[in-house]
Design a protein around this motif. Structure first.
Motif, mmCIF file in Angstrom:
data_model
loop_
_atom_site.group_PDB
_atom_site.id
_atom_site.type_symbol
_atom_site.label_atom_id
_atom_site.label_comp_id
_atom_site.label_asym_id
_atom_site.label_seq_id
_atom_site.Cartn_x
_atom_site.Cartn_y
_atom_site.Cartn_z
ATOM 1 N N ARG A 80 0.889 -1.220 0.160
ATOM 2 C CA ARG A 80 -0.143 -0.084 -0.161
ATOM 3 C C ARG A 80 0.888 1.334 0.116
ATOM 4 O O ARG A 80 0.579 2.177 -0.881
ATOM 5 C CB ARG A 80 -1.101 0.030 1.170
ATOM 6 N N VAL A 81 2.140 1.230 0.769
ATOM 7 C CA VAL A 81 2.937 2.271 0.631
ATOM 8 C C VAL A 81 3.291 2.599 -0.578
ATOM 9 O O VAL A 81 3.430 3.888 -1.072
ATOM 10 C CB VAL A 81 3.938 2.266 1.958
ATOM 11 N N GLN A 82 3.937 1.686 -1.348
ATOM 12 C CA GLN A 82 4.448 1.652 -2.520
ATOM 13 C C GLN A 82 3.659 2.340 -3.538
ATOM 14 O O GLN A 82 3.873 2.993 -4.393
ATOM 15 C CB GLN A 82 5.110 0.393 -2.869
ATOM 16 N N HIS A 83 2.474 1.761 -3.457
ATOM 17 C CA HIS A 83 1.268 2.075 -4.440
ATOM 18 C C HIS A 83 0.790 3.480 -4.454
ATOM 19 O O HIS A 83 0.730 4.398 -5.182
ATOM 20 C CB HIS A 83 0.078 1.209 -4.072
ATOM 21 N N GLY A 84 0.856 3.944 -2.777
ATOM 22 C CA GLY A 84 0.298 5.207 -2.636
ATOM 23 C C GLY A 84 1.667 6.187 -2.829
ATOM 24 O O GLY A 84 1.545 7.576 -3.544
ATOM 25 N N LEU A 85 2.951 5.951 -2.899
ATOM 26 C CA LEU A 85 3.917 6.726 -2.866
ATOM 27 C C LEU A 85 4.023 7.001 -4.721
ATOM 28 O O LEU A 85 4.320 8.129 -5.186
ATOM 29 C CB LEU A 85 5.271 6.137 -2.537
ATOM 30 N N ARG A 86 3.872 5.719 -5.087
ATOM 31 C CA ARG A 86 3.914 5.868 -6.630
ATOM 32 C C ARG A 86 2.743 6.817 -7.139
ATOM 33 O O ARG A 86 2.900 7.919 -8.251
ATOM 34 C CB ARG A 86 3.777 4.428 -7.576
ATOM 35 N N GLY A 87 1.777 6.648 -6.774
ATOM 36 C CA GLY A 87 0.383 7.807 -7.225
ATOM 37 C C GLY A 87 0.757 9.050 -6.791
ATOM 38 O O GLY A 87 0.410 9.977 -7.475
ATOM 39 N N GLN A 88 1.332 9.342 -5.373
ATOM 40 C CA GLN A 88 1.775 10.724 -5.060
ATOM 41 C C GLN A 88 2.561 11.390 -6.026
ATOM 42 O O GLN A 88 2.694 12.536 -6.295
ATOM 43 C CB GLN A 88 2.151 10.706 -3.628
ATOM 44 N N ARG A 89 3.643 10.585 -6.491
ATOM 45 C CA ARG A 89 4.785 10.982 -7.314
ATOM 46 C C ARG A 89 4.161 11.452 -8.717
ATOM 47 O O ARG A 89 4.319 12.558 -9.380
ATOM 48 C CB ARG A 89 5.791 10.019 -7.679
ATOM 49 N N LEU A 90 3.237 10.332 -9.141
ATOM 50 C CA LEU A 90 2.437 10.646 -10.389
ATOM 51 C C LEU A 90 1.638 11.935 -10.284
ATOM 52 O O LEU A 90 1.604 12.672 -11.257
ATOM 53 C CB LEU A 90 1.818 9.489 -10.964
ATOM 54 N N PHE A 91 0.816 12.043 -9.409
ATOM 55 C CA PHE A 91 0.153 13.054 -9.092
ATOM 56 C C PHE A 91 0.831 14.419 -9.027
ATOM 57 O O PHE A 91 0.219 15.443 -9.557
ATOM 58 C CB PHE A 91 -0.846 12.961 -7.844
ATOM 59 N N THR A 92 1.982 14.411 -8.157
ATOM 60 C CA THR A 92 2.674 15.651 -8.061
ATOM 61 C C THR A 92 3.112 16.047 -9.490
ATOM 62 O O THR A 92 3.304 17.306 -9.734
ATOM 63 C CB THR A 92 3.814 15.422 -7.313
ATOM 64 N N ALA A 93 3.569 15.443 -10.347
ATOM 65 C CA ALA A 93 4.281 15.454 -11.487
ATOM 66 C C ALA A 93 3.186 16.066 -12.278
ATOM 67 O O ALA A 93 3.308 17.115 -13.145
ATOM 68 C CB ALA A 93 4.861 14.253 -12.259
#
Length: 399
Positions: A149-162
């Motif tokens: 869940r942390v990895q999925h959330g971090l990946r989504g956060q990076r994509l969202f930020t970009a």
């Protein structure tokens, strides 16, 4: 400050203390039983013989004293030997207890070492799950699930930020370009007015994007006012009323079947959820297309809201990507007419904040079927008759 014992040291002391306590209890009980047996003495030996023979004469005092002395020596020897045996067993228990504690805590050390090696750039490693399926295996499985869940959330956060940075950079670049082009020469009144329009449009786009990002963050945090009773039929009807002008402009046909669907939630977020679903159904529809909006309650007491629209064909394999910010189902970037590209992302966040589920089903002929299920509200729903309406070009919303 004294050094605190590790978990392995505390477990070793506990096991050693248990063995020592059990050994002491066993030694004391054995000593008391032996003393009671050896200390039993009378003035003479009472022997019963057969045939009516008389009992033997009493033993002399010297014999009795010798018996007492033997009993005392036996008890003293027992205490000495028991103390030596207890000391040996305690030492062995400490050694074996430390080894056993290490074996028991080894999976915990593996989990700790794995967590220590993890970082924001390395979340791919997982804790090995060993047999049998005991509590430690369950702990390893839980940790692995948390890391997923942390990895999925971090990946989504990076994509969202970009994506968010790109969306905000585009209008800023438009503003700078308009200003630079205008200031290169001697701008007249018409050029300044045109530049002002360009700047205002870019600023409005940036504001819509920021408003969408703020609402998305609030939805993900579950912050949207206090919880209270609401009805999905009401918020869906309000959304249809708000979109009536756009529905009329596109000559869309609306089929509304709004049954009572009580929920307990934050009305502001629920209104935005329904508004985004209806707005997406209008914007991504074909001219003269159809929109179906319905609400109700399932057999297990869950309330639902369903919005179906006609439109372009969507690949079922990429339908789940529709809830990602600024992304179409086919992976291309999307900008809604409102300029935010966050419609279904906000819907997903609102549904998650209300412990519901969101299902996206592409239609074979084109369009999308979106269904939201939320936990039903407490108490009876407010009176709301079922209404089914077919409205052409933005007619009645069906409430």
């Amino acid at each position: 400050m004294p050094r605190q014992l590790t978990a392995r040291g505390r477990l070793t002391l506990l096991l050693t203390a248990l063995v020592l306590a059990a050994g002491l209890a066993l030694s004391v009980l054995t000593y008391l039983l032996m003393r009671r047996y050896l200390g039993r003495r009378t003035g003479f030996l009472s022997l019963t013989t057969t045939g009516g023979e008389p009992p033997p004469p009493p033993l002399p005092e010297q014999a009795l004293a010798a018996g007492d002395r033997v009993a005392e020596l036996a008890l003293s020897a027992f205490l000495t030997q028991a103390a030596i045996a207890l000391a040996v067993v305690t030492v062995l228990a400490a050694v074996l207890g430390r080894w056993l504690a290490g074996r028991i805590l080894r999976p915990v050390r593996v989990i700790a070492d794995t967590a220590r090696r993890l970082s924001a750039d390395n979340l791919s490693e997982r804790v090995p799950v060993t047999a049998p399926a005991d509590e430690l295996a369950a702990l390893a499985t839980t940790v692995n699930g948390m890391l997923d869940r942390v990895q999925h959330g971090l990946r989504g956060q990076r994509l969202f930020t970009a994506n968010a940075a790109h969306e905000l950079r585009t209008p800023l670049a438009t503003i700078r370009t308009a200003v630079d082009v205008t200031l290169d020469g001697r701008p007249g009144r018409d050029e300044l007015i045109a530049m002002a329009h360009d700047v205002r449009e870019a600023a409005a786009r940036s504001q819509r994007t920021l408003d969408g990002l703020l609402l998305l963050a609030r939805s993900q945090a579950g912050a949207g006012g206090p919880l209270g009773p609401a009805d999905l039929s009401g918020v869906a009807g309000d959304a249809l009323d708000a979109a009536a002008r756009d529905i009329a402009a596109r000559a869309l046909t609306v089929d509304a079947a709004l049954r009572p669907a009580p929920v307990s939630g934050r009305r502001v977020l629920l209104e935005r959820m329904a508004g985004n679903l209806v707005g997406n159904a209008v914007r991504h529809n074909r001219p003269g297309g159809r929109i179906e909006v319905s609400t109700g309650v399932t057999g297990d007491g869950r309330s639902w809201l369903r919005v179906v629209n006609t439109g372009q064909v969507i690949d079922p394999a990429t339908a789940d990507r529709l809830v990602e910010p600024f992304v179409r189902g086919d992976g291309s970037r999307v900008h809604g007419e409102d300029g935010s590209g966050l419609g279904l992302s906000i819907v997903q966040a609102v549904v998650t904040a209300h412990h519901g589920t969101l299902r996206l089903t592409p239609l074979p002929g084109g369009g999308l079927d979106v269904t939201v299920h939320l936990p039903g509200g407490a108490g009876p729903p407010r009176p709301h008759p079922m209404v089914t309406t077919r409205a052409q070009a933005g007619g009645a919303s069906g409430r």
